[in-house]
Write an enzyme that holds these catalytic residues in place. Structure first.
Site, mmCIF file in Angstrom:
data_model
loop_
_atom_site.group_PDB
_atom_site.id
_atom_site.type_symbol
_atom_site.label_atom_id
_atom_site.label_comp_id
_atom_site.label_asym_id
_atom_site.label_seq_id
_atom_site.Cartn_x
_atom_site.Cartn_y
_atom_site.Cartn_z
ATOM 1 N N ASP A 131 0.847 -1.201 0.000
ATOM 2 C CA ASP A 131 0.000 0.000 0.000
ATOM 3 C C ASP A 131 0.881 1.249 0.000
ATOM 4 O O ASP A 131 2.039 1.207 0.414
ATOM 5 C CB ASP A 131 -0.848 0.049 1.283
ATOM 6 C CG ASP A 131 -2.019 -0.937 1.262
ATOM 7 O OD1 ASP A 131 -2.269 -1.570 0.227
ATOM 8 O OD2 ASP A 131 -2.684 -1.052 2.316
ATOM 9 N N ARG A 183 -1.495 -0.662 -8.339
ATOM 10 C CA ARG A 183 -2.883 -0.330 -7.980
ATOM 11 C C ARG A 183 -2.971 1.193 -8.025
ATOM 12 O O ARG A 183 -2.186 1.884 -7.369
ATOM 13 C CB ARG A 183 -3.223 -0.804 -6.569
ATOM 14 C CG ARG A 183 -4.604 -0.281 -6.102
ATOM 15 C CD ARG A 183 -4.769 -0.302 -4.584
ATOM 16 N NE ARG A 183 -4.747 -1.629 -4.040
ATOM 17 C CZ ARG A 183 -4.323 -1.889 -2.793
ATOM 18 N NH1 ARG A 183 -3.908 -0.927 -2.004
ATOM 19 N NH2 ARG A 183 -4.319 -3.126 -2.348
HETATM 20 C C1 LIG Z 1 -8.879 -1.292 -3.015
HETATM 21 C C2 LIG Z 1 -8.430 0.041 -2.533
HETATM 22 C C3 LIG Z 1 -7.161 0.191 -2.015
HETATM 23 C C4 LIG Z 1 -6.715 1.434 -1.593
HETATM 24 N N1 LIG Z 1 -5.414 1.591 -1.181
HETATM 25 C C5 LIG Z 1 -4.961 2.827 -0.885
HETATM 26 C C6 LIG Z 1 -3.582 3.053 -0.601
HETATM 27 O O1 LIG Z 1 -2.749 2.146 -0.624
HETATM 28 N N2 LIG Z 1 -3.200 4.327 -0.312
HETATM 29 C C7 LIG Z 1 -4.081 5.374 -0.285
HETATM 30 O O2 LIG Z 1 -3.674 6.509 -0.029
HETATM 31 N N3 LIG Z 1 -5.394 5.166 -0.526
HETATM 32 C C8 LIG Z 1 -5.845 3.932 -0.822
HETATM 33 N N4 LIG Z 1 -7.182 3.765 -1.124
HETATM 34 C C9 LIG Z 1 -8.155 4.850 -0.826
HETATM 35 C C10 LIG Z 1 -8.287 5.813 -1.988
HETATM 36 O O3 LIG Z 1 -7.103 6.538 -2.137
HETATM 37 C C11 LIG Z 1 -9.439 6.801 -1.768
HETATM 38 O O4 LIG Z 1 -9.239 7.521 -0.591
HETATM 39 C C12 LIG Z 1 -10.814 6.140 -1.687
HETATM 40 O O5 LIG Z 1 -10.910 5.045 -2.548
HETATM 41 C C13 LIG Z 1 -11.912 7.141 -2.072
HETATM 42 O O6 LIG Z 1 -11.742 7.578 -3.381
HETATM 43 P P1 LIG Z 1 -12.661 7.116 -4.609
HETATM 44 O O7 LIG Z 1 -11.759 6.759 -5.731
HETATM 45 O O8 LIG Z 1 -13.588 6.076 -4.190
HETATM 46 O O9 LIG Z 1 -13.373 8.455 -5.069
HETATM 47 P P2 LIG Z 1 -14.164 9.589 -4.301
HETATM 48 O O10 LIG Z 1 -14.280 10.729 -5.272
HETATM 49 O O11 LIG Z 1 -13.572 9.863 -2.944
HETATM 50 O O12 LIG Z 1 -15.572 8.923 -4.059
HETATM 51 C C14 LIG Z 1 -16.445 8.613 -5.135
HETATM 52 C C15 LIG Z 1 -17.720 7.996 -4.581
HETATM 53 O O13 LIG Z 1 -17.419 6.747 -3.957
HETATM 54 C C16 LIG Z 1 -18.178 6.567 -2.771
HETATM 55 N N5 LIG Z 1 -17.273 6.559 -1.600
HETATM 56 C C17 LIG Z 1 -15.959 6.844 -1.606
HETATM 57 N N6 LIG Z 1 -15.429 6.715 -0.379
HETATM 58 C C18 LIG Z 1 -16.450 6.356 0.421
HETATM 59 C C19 LIG Z 1 -16.541 6.068 1.809
HETATM 60 N N7 LIG Z 1 -15.503 6.135 2.617
HETATM 61 N N8 LIG Z 1 -17.773 5.727 2.300
HETATM 62 C C20 LIG Z 1 -18.838 5.632 1.499
HETATM 63 N N9 LIG Z 1 -18.798 5.900 0.179
HETATM 64 C C21 LIG Z 1 -17.634 6.248 -0.358
HETATM 65 C C22 LIG Z 1 -19.144 7.735 -2.716
HETATM 66 O O14 LIG Z 1 -20.312 7.362 -3.392
HETATM 67 C C23 LIG Z 1 -18.400 8.800 -3.474
HETATM 68 O O15 LIG Z 1 -19.236 9.792 -4.007
HETATM 69 C C24 LIG Z 1 -7.609 2.546 -1.610
HETATM 70 C C25 LIG Z 1 -8.890 2.401 -2.146
HETATM 71 C C26 LIG Z 1 -9.301 1.191 -2.625
HETATM 72 C C27 LIG Z 1 -10.656 1.084 -3.237
#
Ligand SMILES: Cc1cc2nc3c(=O)[nH]c(=O)nc-3n(C[C@H](O)[C@H](O)[C@H](O)COP(=O)(O)OP(=O)(O)OC[C@H]3O[C@@H](n4cnc5c(N)ncnc54)[C@H](O)[C@@H]3O)c2cc1C
Length: 306
Positions: A131, A183
């Site tokens: 990560d 990723r």
């Molecule tokens: C499999 C996976 C691994 C990850 N690994 C890392 C990592 O190693 N390092 C790192 O910095 N980040 C990591 N992340 C987190 C990522 O960086 C984002 O903070 C997170 O995924 C929210 O961004 P989004 O792309 O979903 O878009 P956003 O624009 O934040 O959200 C889009 C939509 O998704 C839904 N959504 C998003 N988050 C939430 C929530 N918490 N609760 C409910 N609904 C939500 C809502 O409907 C929102 O409108 C990971 C995410 C995933 C899915």
């Protein structure tokens, strides 16, 4: 944005964590995002996820571990996880954080610890994803990943890049030359404007740009997002370029947009669910609250009701 920064700040406060952990209700609320405290609870969650046609990635929650003994306990936990995956036959790989293995103590110790996990994963034919954490450790994380990747195969160890960082497109191009399995996510930490795009529209535009680079590379990557706009852009690009459904996978977090996870799997796209478990749930939980203001209202409403 202020709320997001405030919650991410609170996610780093140890005192608050101990305070929050005392409330049974607070703990109950975490079950939306966290699969339980033990490996067996995580396995039960993964069986359910697998039954919906999705694969998984184990995440033993812990970060910023400050003692050598603490890092040793994390190695032991992950070795057990890898053994349990084989024993139970569930479809899962593992995700690790390098500050869990000592990155804030000693990079050499971290490398040796992470190496033990990757070596065991490789022996078992499994894959370890490193990560990405806050920008203070981005370079150190990439350095350790590169070292591991020089010793292990493409399908044995991979990395994460975050589209909110200015440096990410360049990092992606460098990683693709190795090559490396990436990723792509937007990024979950509170970063200053010196290193990260402050505006969501720029983070999203960079996400699409890097996603296209990854999909065009011929290597198997993870497109990690719950954002329907990012998902549609990915599907459109794959269809336009004739990229097969099994040439990459979507990834989402446990408990977020389950409907969309299952829909994408039903449509034949690869879908992996990231499954966090363990006692140290507080920082992860707070970052999930920070991502979506509606989650705070959900928590407050239940808190007041309780
Ligand atoms: C499999 C996976 C691994 C990850 N690994 C890392 C990592 O190693 N390092 C790192 O910095 N980040 C990591 N992340 C987190 C990522 O960086 C984002 O903070 C997170 O995924 C929210 O961004 P989004 O792309 O979903 O878009 P956003 O624009 O934040 O959200 C889009 C939509 O998704 C839904 N959504 C998003 N988050 C939430 C929530 N918490 N609760 C409910 N609904 C939500 C809502 O409907 C929102 O409108 C990971 C995410 C995933 C899915």
């Amino acid at each position: 944005m202020l709320t997001r920064s405030a919650l991410i700040y609170l996610s780093r406060q140890e005192g608050l964590k101990n305070f929050a952990a005392r409330f049974a209700l607070f703990k109950k609320l975490t079950t939306r995002f966290i699969a339980g405290e033990t490996i067996d609870e995580a396995i039960a969650a993964i069986r359910e996820i697998n039954s919906k046609g999705c694969s998984a990635s184990f995440d033993h929650l812990n970060e910023g571990v400050q003692s050598v003994a603490g890092t040793e306990a994390e190695v032991t936990e992950y070795l057990s996880v890898l053994a349990k995956i084989d024993e139970t036959g569930i479809n899962s790989n593992v995700s690790i954080k390098l500050t869990q293995f000592g990155l804030e103590i000693d990079p050499e110790l971290t490398y040796r610890n992470a190496r033990r996990i990757v070596e065991e994963g490789a022996r078992r034919g499994n894959f370890v994803r490193i990560d990405m954490e806050g920008s203070t450790v981005t370079q150190a994380t990439i350095d350790i990943f590169r070292r591991l990747r020089s010793e292990f195969g493409l399908n044995e160890v991979g990395i994460v890049l975050q589209s909110y960082l200015y440096r990410t497109e360049k990092d992606a191009r460098e990683m693709l030359k190795i090559p490396a399995r990436i990723r792509l996510c937007k990024g979950a930490y509170d970063e200053p404007a010196e290193v990260a795009y402050p505006e969501k529209k720029d983070v999203d535009a960079n996400y699409v740009r890097v996603m296209r680079l990854l999909l065009s590379s011929g290597t198997y990557h993870g497109i990690a997002t719950h954002d329907p706009k990012m998902i549609d852009a990915t599907i459109d690009f794959a269809q336009r370029e004739g990229i097969a459904k099994n040439a990459f996978e979507f990834q989402m977090l446990y408990g977020i947009r389950r409907d969309l996870q299952e829909q994408l799997a039903r449509d034949g796209w690869g879908m992996r669910v990231y499954v966090p478990y363990g006692k140290h749930w507080y920082p992860y939980f707070m970052r999930r609250l920070a991502e979506r203001p509606a989650n705070i209202w959900f928590v407050l409403k239940n808190f007041l009701k309780g």
